[in-house]
Design a protein around this motif. Structure first.
Motif, PDB file in Angstrom:
ATOM      1  N   ARG A 197       3.748   1.771  -1.272  1.00 25.21           N
ATOM      2  CA  ARG A 197       3.964   1.683  -2.665  1.00 25.21           C
ATOM      3  C   ARG A 197       3.347   2.554  -3.486  1.00 25.21           C
ATOM      4  NH1 ARG A 197       6.413  -3.358  -5.245  1.00 25.21           N
ATOM      5  NH2 ARG A 197       7.795  -3.020  -3.343  1.00 25.21           N
ATOM      6  N   GLY A 198       2.026   2.222  -3.457  1.00 22.78           N
ATOM      7  CA  GLY A 198       1.066   2.995  -4.289  1.00 22.78           C
ATOM      8  C   GLY A 198       0.938   4.488  -3.678  1.00 22.78           C
ATOM      9  N   PHE A 243      -1.031   3.000 -13.532  1.00 28.73           N
ATOM     10  CA  PHE A 243      -1.435   3.060 -11.753  1.00 28.73           C
ATOM     11  C   PHE A 243      -2.716   2.509 -11.628  1.00 28.73           C
ATOM     12  CE2 PHE A 243      -3.517   5.175  -8.483  1.00 28.73           C
ATOM     13  CZ  PHE A 243      -2.689   5.102  -7.568  1.00 28.73           C
ATOM     14  N   THR A 244      -3.678   2.640 -12.527  1.00 30.95           N
ATOM     15  CA  THR A 244      -5.023   1.956 -12.598  1.00 30.95           C
ATOM     16  C   THR A 244      -4.779   0.521 -12.536  1.00 30.95           C
ATOM     17  OG1 THR A 244      -6.200   3.681 -13.403  1.00 30.95           O
ATOM     18  CG2 THR A 244      -7.301   1.751 -13.448  1.00 30.95           C
ATOM     19  N   ASN A 268      -2.164  -1.201 -11.473  1.00 31.89           N
ATOM     20  CA  ASN A 268      -1.728  -1.630 -10.495  1.00 31.89           C
ATOM     21  C   ASN A 268      -2.443  -1.685  -9.119  1.00 31.89           C
ATOM     22  OD1 ASN A 268       0.870  -2.207 -11.425  1.00 31.89           O
ATOM     23  ND2 ASN A 268       1.417  -0.151 -11.212  1.00 31.89           N
ATOM     24  N   ALA A 269      -3.356  -0.637  -9.064  1.00 29.73           N
ATOM     25  CA  ALA A 269      -4.407  -0.437  -7.931  1.00 29.73           C
ATOM     26  C   ALA A 269      -5.187  -1.730  -8.239  1.00 29.73           C
ATOM     27  CB  ALA A 269      -4.808   1.007  -8.100  1.00 29.73           C
ATOM     28  N   CYS A 285       7.530   3.162 -16.811  1.00 32.76           N
ATOM     29  CA  CYS A 285       6.872   1.650 -16.500  1.00 32.76           C
ATOM     30  C   CYS A 285       7.690   0.511 -16.785  1.00 32.76           C
ATOM     31  CB  CYS A 285       5.479   1.496 -17.529  1.00 32.76           C
ATOM     32  SG  CYS A 285       4.712   0.186 -17.067  1.00 32.76           S
ATOM     33  N   ALA A 293      -3.814  -4.635  -6.704  1.00 35.16           N
ATOM     34  CA  ALA A 293      -3.814  -4.744  -5.141  1.00 35.16           C
ATOM     35  C   ALA A 293      -5.303  -4.883  -4.675  1.00 35.16           C
ATOM     36  CB  ALA A 293      -3.342  -3.380  -4.899  1.00 35.16           C
ATOM     37  N   ILE A 308       4.036   6.303  -5.250  1.00 35.86           N
ATOM     38  CA  ILE A 308       3.916   6.494  -6.533  1.00 35.86           C
ATOM     39  C   ILE A 308       3.100   7.638  -6.751  1.00 35.86           C
ATOM     40  CG2 ILE A 308       3.090   5.500  -8.659  1.00 35.86           C
ATOM     41  CD1 ILE A 308       4.005   2.751  -7.755  1.00 35.86           C
ATOM     42  N   VAL A 309       1.758   7.888  -6.304  1.00 35.45           N
ATOM     43  CA  VAL A 309       1.119   8.795  -6.403  1.00 35.45           C
ATOM     44  C   VAL A 309       1.661  10.158  -6.068  1.00 35.45           C
ATOM     45  CG1 VAL A 309      -1.172  10.058  -5.618  1.00 35.45           C
ATOM     46  CG2 VAL A 309      -1.117   7.567  -6.058  1.00 35.45           C
ATOM     47  N   MET A 353       0.915  -1.226   0.032  1.00 32.70           N
ATOM     48  CA  MET A 353       0.109   0.212   0.074  1.00 32.70           C
ATOM     49  C   MET A 353       1.053   1.144  -0.027  1.00 32.70           C
ATOM     50  SD  MET A 353      -3.015   1.227   2.440  1.00 32.70           S
ATOM     51  CE  MET A 353      -3.045   2.803   2.951  1.00 32.70           C
TER      52      MET A 353
END
Length: 53
Positions: free
Chosen positions: A3-4, A36-37, A39-40, A20, A43, A7-8, A1
Motif C-alpha cells: 500500500r505504501g 506519508f511520513t 504512515n511510514a 487524506c 509501519a 501511494i508513493v 507495505m
C-alpha cells in the motif's frame, strides 16, 4: 507495505491528487509528505513491535 509503495507511485510518480482520510475522508486535505511520513512511521513502529515480542 505494498500500500505504501502504491501511494508513493500515485502521489510522486503519477502526480495523482489524493485526499487524506484523516477525518473520515470528508476533508479535502491533500496527501502530502507529512501524511506519508506519519504512515511510514506507524509501519516502522508496528514492525519494530512485531520483531521485539
Amino acid at each position: 507495505m505494498w500500500r505504501g509503495v502504491s501511494i508513493v507511485k500515485a502521489v510522486y510518480i503519477d502526480k495523482t491528487d489524493l485526499n487524506c482520510a484523516c477525518v473520515g475522508g470528508d476533508s479535502k486535505v491533500p496527501l502530502g509528505i507529512i501524511s506519508f511520513t506519519e504512515n511510514a512511521m506507524m509501519a516502522v513502529m508496528g514492525l519494530w513491535v512485531l520483531l521485539h515480542l
